[in-house]
Design a protein around this motif. Structure first.
Motif, PDB file in Angstrom:
ATOM      1  N   UNK A   1       0.871  -1.181   0.000  1.00  0.00           N
ATOM      2  CA  UNK A   1       0.000   0.000   0.000  1.00  0.00           C
ATOM      3  C   UNK A   1       0.901   1.222   0.000  1.00  0.00           C
ATOM      4  N   UNK A   2       0.637   2.132  -0.924  1.00  0.00           N
ATOM      5  CA  UNK A   2       1.453   3.345  -1.032  1.00  0.00           C
ATOM      6  C   UNK A   2       0.585   4.521  -1.463  1.00  0.00           C
ATOM      7  N   UNK A   3       1.029   5.752  -1.165  1.00  0.00           N
ATOM      8  CA  UNK A   3       0.262   6.924  -1.572  1.00  0.00           C
ATOM      9  C   UNK A   3       0.150   7.015  -3.093  1.00  0.00           C
ATOM     10  N   UNK A   4      -0.993   7.485  -3.565  1.00  0.00           N
ATOM     11  CA  UNK A   4      -1.219   7.658  -4.999  1.00  0.00           C
ATOM     12  C   UNK A   4      -2.216   8.788  -5.197  1.00  0.00           C
ATOM     13  N   UNK A   5      -2.196   9.346  -6.381  1.00  0.00           N
ATOM     14  CA  UNK A   5      -3.104  10.437  -6.718  1.00  0.00           C
ATOM     15  C   UNK A   5      -4.446   9.857  -7.159  1.00  0.00           C
TER      16      UNK A   5
ATOM     17  N   UNK B   1      -2.835   3.449  -3.245  1.00  0.00           N
ATOM     18  CA  UNK B   1      -3.010   2.357  -4.201  1.00  0.00           C
ATOM     19  C   UNK B   1      -2.541   1.074  -3.539  1.00  0.00           C
ATOM     20  N   UNK B   2      -3.092  -0.054  -3.976  1.00  0.00           N
ATOM     21  CA  UNK B   2      -2.736  -1.368  -3.438  1.00  0.00           C
ATOM     22  C   UNK B   2      -2.252  -2.269  -4.558  1.00  0.00           C
TER      23      UNK B   2
ATOM     24  N   UNK C   1     -11.022  -2.842  -9.384  1.00  0.00           N
ATOM     25  CA  UNK C   1     -11.281  -1.429  -9.633  1.00  0.00           C
ATOM     26  C   UNK C   1     -12.778  -1.251  -9.863  1.00  0.00           C
ATOM     27  N   UNK C   2     -13.381  -0.383  -9.098  1.00  0.00           N
ATOM     28  CA  UNK C   2     -14.809  -0.095  -9.242  1.00  0.00           C
ATOM     29  C   UNK C   2     -14.969   1.408  -9.402  1.00  0.00           C
ATOM     30  N   UNK C   3     -15.107   1.856 -10.640  1.00  0.00           N
ATOM     31  CA  UNK C   3     -15.241   3.278 -10.959  1.00  0.00           C
ATOM     32  C   UNK C   3     -14.148   4.121 -10.322  1.00  0.00           C
ATOM     33  N   UNK C   4     -12.914   3.633 -10.403  1.00  0.00           N
ATOM     34  CA  UNK C   4     -11.783   4.390  -9.885  1.00  0.00           C
ATOM     35  C   UNK C   4     -11.452   4.126  -8.423  1.00  0.00           C
TER      36      UNK C   4
END
Length: 109
Positions: A60-64, A70-71, A83-86
């Protein structure tokens, strides 16, 4: 720019844990936490996912993203990132005695 990452592992080979402990701390067994660059994070993850054996790992890390993180997953597991609608959500897979599904999740940004 460096950012905080967390890698949770179960039943990984000893050399994988050793490689992770060079860059991250292990506050409890199988949980590695630290602040590294995106390049180091991706290199560590490629080592982990290539050497997972019968174990499993979650990064798990930071993402925009809307969630702010994000995983990524690797190894045999019952939970899969979808992924479900982003949004990244967890889907539980049915397990059976002959279930040997082993996949690595794609990067979802």
């Amino acid at each position: 720019m460096a950012s905080m990452v967390m890698i949770s592992t179960t039943a990984i080979p000893d050399h994988v844990g050793g490689a992770l402990s060079r860059w991250l701390i292990e506050p409890c067994p199988g949980l590695f936490v630290g602040t590294v660059s995106a390049r180091v994070r991706d290199e560590l993850w490629s080592i982990v996912s290539a050497s997972i054996g019968d174990g499993l790992a979650v990064l798990i890390h930071p993402a925009d993203t809307e969630q702010g993180f994000a995983m990524r997953t690797a190894g045999r597991r019952r939970r899969h990132v979808i992924d479900f609608d982003g949004l990244q959500l967890i889907k539980f897979a049915a397990t059976g005695p002959d279930d040997t599904s082993e996949t690595a999740s794609a990067i979802v940004n």
